[in-house]
Design a protein around this motif. Structure first.
Motif, PDB file in Angstrom:
ATOM      1  N   PRO A 130      -0.779  10.003  -0.462  1.00 37.87           N
ATOM      2  CA  PRO A 130      -0.586  11.273   0.249  1.00 37.87           C
ATOM      3  C   PRO A 130      -0.927  12.475  -0.637  1.00 37.87           C
ATOM      4  O   PRO A 130      -0.807  12.407  -1.853  1.00 37.87           O
ATOM      5  CB  PRO A 130       0.896  11.253   0.621  1.00 37.87           C
ATOM      6  N   GLY A 131      -1.348  13.553   0.009  1.00 39.70           N
ATOM      7  CA  GLY A 131      -1.723  14.758  -0.732  1.00 39.70           C
ATOM      8  C   GLY A 131      -3.132  14.680  -1.300  1.00 39.70           C
ATOM      9  O   GLY A 131      -3.536  15.511  -2.105  1.00 39.70           O
ATOM     10  N   HIS A 132      -3.874  13.674  -0.875  1.00 43.79           N
ATOM     11  CA  HIS A 132      -5.246  13.473  -1.327  1.00 43.79           C
ATOM     12  C   HIS A 132      -6.126  13.188  -0.114  1.00 43.79           C
ATOM     13  O   HIS A 132      -5.635  12.971   0.983  1.00 43.79           O
ATOM     14  CB  HIS A 132      -5.329  12.291  -2.296  1.00 43.79           C
ATOM     15  N   MET A 133      -7.426  13.188  -0.317  1.00 47.67           N
ATOM     16  CA  MET A 133      -8.352  12.745   0.711  1.00 47.67           C
ATOM     17  C   MET A 133      -9.304  11.742   0.064  1.00 47.67           C
ATOM     18  O   MET A 133      -9.455  11.710  -1.150  1.00 47.67           O
ATOM     19  CB  MET A 133      -9.111  13.914   1.330  1.00 47.67           C
ATOM     20  N   ARG A 134      -9.924  10.935   0.875  1.00 47.74           N
ATOM     21  CA  ARG A 134     -10.857   9.920   0.380  1.00 47.74           C
ATOM     22  C   ARG A 134     -12.258  10.295   0.824  1.00 47.74           C
ATOM     23  O   ARG A 134     -12.502  10.542   2.006  1.00 47.74           O
ATOM     24  CB  ARG A 134     -10.495   8.544   0.931  1.00 47.74           C
TER      25      ARG A 134
END
Length: 159
Positions: A130-134
């Motif tokens: 969470p708190g990230h993007m891929r």
């Protein structure tokens, strides 16, 4: 660390033929499975092919990480052996879109990027981050540059 080239095999034609025959007899793949088998005259040729692929993906990775790190509010760790990155986007959580919608989490953020800039990325929560993007860099350099330009513009619109 290294590059994950799972499923890529190199070797002489004779060796690859034996490996293929044994694999087909042992593992009956479902009809939907896809495979690529490359034949090279020598194992050195195959090794050079893999080295070229690694260099290409390293160039793509390095460009993407550099461009994402240049966006204020975002930081991007450099992966050691994948064809995707997980930039930290927590600097955008709590901001508002130009339409006034609150970005409450990474899923809101990736939906905003798609709507505002036409950039398709995946939320990190779906991958336990969470708190990230891929983002994948399994594409050409121009597409990476264009996508990051659009992403940077959209991030700049958040207040």
């Amino acid at each position: 660390g290294g590059y994950d080239l799972m499923g890529l095999m190199t070797g002489s034609e004779g060796l690859l033929g034996v490996v293929t025959e044994v694999t087909v007899r042992i593992l009956q793949a479902p009809e939907t499975a896809r495979a690529l088998l490359l034949g090279f005259p020598t194992s050195e040729d195959g090794g050079q092919c893999v080295a070229d692929i690694i260099a290409l993906y390293k160039e793509r990775r390095d460009l993407l990480v550099e461009l994402l790190d240049g966006i204020e509010g975002m930081s991007c760790p450099r992966p050691a052996g994948a064809f995707y990155v997980f930039p930290n986007i927590q600097g955008f959580i709590g901001k508002r879109t130009p339409a006034g919608k609150l970005i409450e989490n990474d899923l809101d953020f990736v939906h905003y990027l798609l709507d505002a800039a036409g950039v398709a990325v995946l939320d990190g929560t779906a991958y336990g981050n969470p708190g990230h993007m891929r983002m994948s860099f399994a594409t050409d350099l121009d597409t990476i540059r264009t996508g990051c330009e659009k992403l940077a513009w959209a991030c700049g619109q958040l207040k």
